[in-house]
Motif scaffolding. Structure first.
Motif, mmCIF file in Angstrom:
data_model
loop_
_atom_site.group_PDB
_atom_site.id
_atom_site.type_symbol
_atom_site.label_atom_id
_atom_site.label_comp_id
_atom_site.label_asym_id
_atom_site.label_seq_id
_atom_site.Cartn_x
_atom_site.Cartn_y
_atom_site.Cartn_z
ATOM 1 N N PHE A 58 0.852 -1.186 0.000
ATOM 2 C CA PHE A 58 0.000 0.000 0.000
ATOM 3 C C PHE A 58 0.885 1.232 0.000
ATOM 4 C CE2 PHE A 58 -2.135 3.450 2.289
ATOM 5 C CZ PHE A 58 -3.348 3.530 1.608
ATOM 6 N N LYS A 59 0.522 2.213 -0.820
ATOM 7 C CA LYS A 59 1.264 3.474 -0.844
ATOM 8 C C LYS A 59 0.293 4.615 -0.610
ATOM 9 C CE LYS A 59 4.884 5.937 -3.335
ATOM 10 N NZ LYS A 59 5.767 5.943 -4.535
ATOM 11 N N GLY A 60 0.478 5.291 0.523
ATOM 12 C CA GLY A 60 -0.404 6.381 0.882
ATOM 13 C C GLY A 60 -0.027 7.681 0.202
ATOM 14 N N LEU A 61 -0.977 8.600 0.191
ATOM 15 C CA LEU A 61 -0.796 9.919 -0.405
ATOM 16 C C LEU A 61 -0.708 10.981 0.688
ATOM 17 C CD1 LEU A 61 -3.441 9.677 -3.289
ATOM 18 C CD2 LEU A 61 -0.955 9.365 -3.455
ATOM 19 N N ALA A 62 -0.170 12.129 0.305
ATOM 20 C CA ALA A 62 -0.060 13.227 1.256
ATOM 21 C C ALA A 62 -1.422 13.676 1.759
ATOM 22 C CB ALA A 62 0.675 14.403 0.602
ATOM 23 N N SER A 70 -0.634 8.319 10.781
ATOM 24 C CA SER A 70 -0.276 6.922 10.591
ATOM 25 C C SER A 70 0.814 6.780 9.543
ATOM 26 C CB SER A 70 -1.502 6.112 10.161
ATOM 27 O OG SER A 70 -1.128 4.810 9.744
ATOM 28 N N ALA A 71 1.717 5.823 9.771
ATOM 29 C CA ALA A 71 2.770 5.523 8.798
ATOM 30 C C ALA A 71 2.196 5.014 7.480
ATOM 31 C CB ALA A 71 3.727 4.483 9.382
ATOM 32 N N LEU A 72 0.918 4.655 7.469
ATOM 33 C CA LEU A 72 0.277 4.275 6.200
ATOM 34 C C LEU A 72 0.430 5.360 5.160
ATOM 35 C CD1 LEU A 72 -3.148 2.690 7.254
ATOM 36 C CD2 LEU A 72 -1.267 1.531 6.077
ATOM 37 N N PHE A 73 0.457 6.618 5.604
ATOM 38 C CA PHE A 73 0.427 7.746 4.675
ATOM 39 C C PHE A 73 1.769 8.461 4.591
ATOM 40 C CE2 PHE A 73 -3.804 7.129 6.591
ATOM 41 C CZ PHE A 73 -4.429 6.600 5.464
ATOM 42 N N SER A 74 2.840 7.694 4.836
ATOM 43 C CA SER A 74 4.198 8.249 4.754
ATOM 44 C C SER A 74 4.675 8.415 3.324
ATOM 45 C CB SER A 74 5.170 7.321 5.494
ATOM 46 O OG SER A 74 5.262 6.064 4.821
ATOM 47 N N GLY A 75 3.993 7.787 2.393
ATOM 48 C CA GLY A 75 4.441 7.787 1.008
ATOM 49 C C GLY A 75 5.325 6.612 0.660
ATOM 50 N N GLN A 76 5.717 5.839 1.677
ATOM 51 C CA GLN A 76 6.515 4.644 1.463
ATOM 52 C C GLN A 76 5.610 3.439 1.198
ATOM 53 O OE1 GLN A 76 9.967 4.932 1.382
ATOM 54 N NE2 GLN A 76 9.400 7.100 1.567
ATOM 55 N N ALA A 77 6.128 2.454 0.466
ATOM 56 C CA ALA A 77 5.370 1.233 0.209
ATOM 57 C C ALA A 77 5.291 0.407 1.493
ATOM 58 C CB ALA A 77 6.014 0.422 -0.907
ATOM 59 N N ILE A 78 4.075 0.088 1.927
ATOM 60 C CA ILE A 78 3.843 -0.668 3.149
ATOM 61 C C ILE A 78 3.443 -2.087 2.767
ATOM 62 C CG2 ILE A 78 2.490 -0.824 5.264
ATOM 63 C CD1 ILE A 78 4.241 1.673 5.122
ATOM 64 N N PRO A 79 4.191 -3.127 3.214
ATOM 65 C CA PRO A 79 3.817 -4.511 2.872
ATOM 66 C C PRO A 79 2.440 -4.865 3.423
ATOM 67 C CG PRO A 79 6.058 -4.405 3.749
ATOM 68 C CD PRO A 79 5.441 -3.062 4.000
ATOM 69 N N ARG A 268 -21.377 13.619 1.570
ATOM 70 C CA ARG A 268 -20.176 13.770 2.386
ATOM 71 C C ARG A 268 -18.925 13.770 1.498
ATOM 72 N NH1 ARG A 268 -23.313 15.610 5.175
ATOM 73 N NH2 ARG A 268 -23.992 14.915 7.251
ATOM 74 N N GLN A 269 -17.969 14.628 1.860
ATOM 75 C CA GLN A 269 -16.737 14.754 1.083
ATOM 76 C C GLN A 269 -15.944 13.461 1.093
ATOM 77 O OE1 GLN A 269 -14.098 17.837 2.465
ATOM 78 N NE2 GLN A 269 -12.525 17.429 0.910
ATOM 79 N N GLN A 270 -15.398 13.098 -0.070
ATOM 80 C CA GLN A 270 -14.537 11.933 -0.193
ATOM 81 C C GLN A 270 -13.157 12.370 -0.661
ATOM 82 O OE1 GLN A 270 -16.194 8.678 -2.415
ATOM 83 N NE2 GLN A 270 -18.026 8.570 -1.155
ATOM 84 N N VAL A 271 -12.128 11.737 -0.087
ATOM 85 C CA VAL A 271 -10.740 12.104 -0.385
ATOM 86 C C VAL A 271 -9.957 10.844 -0.707
ATOM 87 C CG1 VAL A 271 -8.651 13.233 0.476
ATOM 88 C CG2 VAL A 271 -10.914 14.043 1.237
ATOM 89 N N LYS A 272 -9.273 10.844 -1.836
ATOM 90 C CA LYS A 272 -8.405 9.717 -2.182
ATOM 91 C C LYS A 272 -7.116 9.817 -1.376
ATOM 92 C CE LYS A 272 -5.929 7.584 -6.060
ATOM 93 N NZ LYS A 272 -5.670 7.644 -7.532
ATOM 94 N N VAL A 273 -6.758 8.716 -0.655
ATOM 95 C CA VAL A 273 -5.625 8.791 0.262
ATOM 96 C C VAL A 273 -4.561 7.718 0.007
ATOM 97 C CG1 VAL A 273 -6.921 9.934 2.095
ATOM 98 C CG2 VAL A 273 -6.867 7.426 1.998
ATOM 99 N N GLY A 274 -4.725 6.882 -1.012
ATOM 100 C CA GLY A 274 -3.697 5.890 -1.279
ATOM 101 C C GLY A 274 -4.175 4.819 -2.229
ATOM 102 N N THR A 275 -3.259 3.905 -2.559
ATOM 103 C CA THR A 275 -3.556 2.812 -3.486
ATOM 104 C C THR A 275 -3.000 1.503 -2.952
ATOM 105 O OG1 THR A 275 -3.551 4.271 -5.410
ATOM 106 C CG2 THR A 275 -3.245 1.924 -5.830
#
Length: 329
Positions: A58-62, A70-79, A268-275
């Motif tokens: 998983f790669k999070g977005l800014a 959360s480290a989920l959204f650090s921009g690094q690939a999370i296994p 309600r607002q939706q925001v894309k935060v990662g893939t």
């Protein structure tokens, strides 16, 4: 060591709190009702028993980092270790049967922390309180003579539990997906995202498939083999990454944080935060997902659970089921 561990776990749960709205549904009762409804299959999950494993990242977005530290959204690939599954406790269920499909994720964060997300492909859950789910299981218990649920008891349950009806209507009016890769998955529960200043934002999330949503047609359902979802996912992953985009839905004052049967307003607002990218899939007895208890209350720093009684009941029941599974029961 496993059996003493399970015995201690069971004793703790028996002595622990109950989770029904009237305070009368314990984890032991919930799992017992599940076993009565679906039978006991030693060493296997009590619910979502039929499934497949997968691996990816998983790669999070800014954009996510602005709501959660959360480290989920650090921009690094999370296994990620993933499990895809059918709802229910029947290992011989047909992949084309109507009902829910699940995606459970374990994110392996830096420093050894874990984050779980345990979702289904229905945007609303069929219980506002644990008692409703327990009553459903009681209604699904097979009649001794027919070895099938009594239709009158099932109808009586549906008629008397309005919090179940939205999910029932959705699953009956939507055909299941042609592939796990062609389905969205929803958190159902609300969570708190905590930013670097400890400011909280109430959110729900969902994962939207980049391959697009593709339900089976009625004709395809009739002709489908009993088991096709696993091989379809294995074949698709072999061709290249299978991707889902993660979206947050931002709660507003007055949106319920403790009732997964109650949808939030569509504006309600939706925001894309990662893939999420799945790169390999396999049978669950060949992968890393088999030994994992995908407890939805396993959260890391930056994400916090709400006081949702269904979420807490799921966590307690998962723990008991996991203990039984470890001990071969």
């Amino acid at each position: 060591m496993i059996k003493p561990l399970y015995a201690a776990l069971a004793a703790a749960l028996l002595a622990g709190p109950s989770y029904g709205a009237e305070g009368n549904v314990s984890p032991v009762q919930m799992i017992s009702a599940m076993e009565d409804a679906f039978g006991v299959h030693p060493g296997q999950r009590r619910n979502h028993i039929k499934g497949s494993c997968a691996l990816g990242s998983f790669k999070g977005l800014a954009a996510g980092a602005s709501y959660s530290r959360s480290a989920l959204f650090s921009g690094q690939a999370i296994p990620v270790v993933a499990r895809f599954s059918l709802g229910g406790g029947n290992p011989a269920a047909k992949d084309a049967d109507k009902g829910v499909r699940g995606m459970a994720l374990e994110f392996k964060l830096p420093g050894g922390a874990l984050q779980h997300m345990t979702m289904i492909n229905v945007p609303v859950f069929g219980a506002a309180k644990p008692q409703t789910f327990y009553d459903l299981l009681l209604a699904l218990k097979p009649d001794p003579d027919t070895q099938r649920p009594d239709p009158a008891k099932v109808k009586a349950f549906v008629d008397s539990h309005p919090d179940f009806q939205a999910m029932a209507a959705f699953t009956q009016s939507h055909n299941p997906p042609a592939s796990y890769a062609n389905s969205p998955y929803y958190s159902l529960h609300a969570f708190q995202f905590l930013d670097k200043d400890n400011q909280a934002t109430l959110v729900r999330w969902h994962f939207s498939p980049q391959d697009g949503e593709k339900p089976l047609t009625d004709a395809e359902r009739e002709q489908a083999p009993a088991n096709f979802l696993e091989q379809a996912l294995i074949d698709r992953a072999a061709k290249g990454p299978v991707n889902w985009d993660m979206y947050l839905t931002l709660g507003q004052p007055g949106d319920p944080d403790n009732d997964p049967s109650h949808p939030w307003p569509q504006d309600r607002q939706q925001v894309k935060v990662g893939t999420l990218s799945i790169t390999q899939a396999m049978a669950q007895d060949q992968g890393n997902c088999g030994p994992i208890n995908f407890d939805p209350m396993v959260v890391a720093d930056g994400i916090a659970v709400t006081d949702d009684p269904v979420l807490r009941a799921r966590s307690a029941a998962y723990a008991l089921s996991f203990g039984k599974r470890l001990s071969g029961q």
